[in-house]
Design an enzyme around this catalytic site. Structure first.
Site, PDB file in Angstrom:
ATOM      1  N   TYR A  64     -10.743  -9.771  14.434  1.00  0.00           N
ATOM      2  CA  TYR A  64      -9.639 -10.665  13.821  1.00  0.00           C
ATOM      3  C   TYR A  64     -10.168 -12.174  13.770  1.00  0.00           C
ATOM      4  CZ  TYR A  64      -5.168 -12.410  12.591  1.00  0.00           C
ATOM      5  OH  TYR A  64      -4.114 -13.006  11.795  1.00  0.00           O
ATOM      6  N   ARG A 122       0.686  -1.286   0.061  1.00  0.00           N
ATOM      7  CA  ARG A 122      -0.007  -0.213   0.006  1.00  0.00           C
ATOM      8  C   ARG A 122       0.843   1.178  -0.007  1.00  0.00           C
ATOM      9  NH1 ARG A 122      -3.950   0.209   4.780  1.00  0.00           N
ATOM     10  NH2 ARG A 122      -2.049   0.159   5.907  1.00  0.00           N
TER      11      ARG A 122
END
Length: 254
Positions: free
Chosen positions: A172, A38
């Protein structure tokens, strides 16, 4: 899978940690690897370091939560290579651990954007390129804490958590359970095309996501993902493998 040309791979979230170790290992095996990251500066720095070691690594800017970024990455790989042989969906995130009852929906949504919807976006964008491969492989980096079986039993077969305990992490853990379901769904669609789709738990590795508390190195965590990424024709699909130190890894329950 015999060919005179290098196989083309893409690894997401690959400027550091397990992702970078996967890129290195695939490069050492002779593959041409696109290092998805990214952050452009970090991605280019990782590319520079790996290429300095003689590896065929190419940074591609890729934010899995941004579909335009994903589309541009797919376009570049198509223009430069024409196809893709290996996709490793490694990019992942998680929030600080708190009780499920204290986890806001916004936190869960943010984690799912990367760990679930980001994987779907990347697979959709790359699938036309993977279908041009003679032996495409998709590897989704999951986690043992995403196993519904072990969560229900409160049993960690890796031994990281004592028997009778199991992490209850709403964002998560459930995102990885969803990722496992996504893996099975794609595997069942694509198995007749010879595209093998599997999930992997790389083990408790020392990375940023756990404040480097893990006891395995990223290099150790990369072993099973690379094994699945380089399966021979006729290899398994729709399996969940974990790192246990054995040559073929540990078959995990979904």
């Amino acid at each position: 899978m015999t060919t005179n040309s290098p196989r083309i791979a893409l690894v997401t979230g690959a400027n550091k940690g397990i992702g970078r170790a996967i890129v290195r290992r695939l490069g050492e095996l002779g593959h041409r690897v696109y290092l998805g990251a990214r952050n452009a500066d970090r991605g280019r720095n990782a590319e520079r370091d790996l290429r300095a070691d003689g590896l065929d690594v190419h940074f591609v800017q890729l934010d899995v939560t941004d579909e335009s970024s994903v589309a541009l990455a797919a376009k570049r790989i198509e223009e430069e290579q024409g196809h893709l042989d290996i996709l490793v969906n490694n990019a992942g995130t998680g929030a600080p651990v708190v009780k499920p009852s204290e986890t806001p929906p916004s936190v869960v949504r943010r984690t799912y954007e990367t760990n679930v919807f980001g994987v779907i976006a990347v697979i959709h964008a790359m699938l036309p390129l993977l279908r041009r491969s003679q032996a495409a492989r998709i590897v989704n980096v999951s986690s043992l804490v995403g196993s519904l079986t072990y969560a229900a039993e409160r049993n960690d077969p890796s031994g990281v958590f004592p028997k009778g305990t199991f992490p209850a992490v709403l964002d998560y853990g459930t995102s990885k359970a969803a990722l496992n379901a996504v893996t099975l769904t794609y595997a069942n669609e694509l198995r007749d095309e010879g595209i093998l789709v599997n999930a992997v738990s790389p083990g408790f590795c020392a990375t940023d996501i756990n404040d480097h508390q893990g006891y395995l190195t990223p290099e150790q965590g990369a072993r099973i993902p690379v094994l699945l990424a380089t399966l021979e024709d006729g290899g398994p699909t729709a399996v969940f493998l974990g790192e246990d130190g054995t040559p073929t890894g540990q078959r995990l329950a979904w």
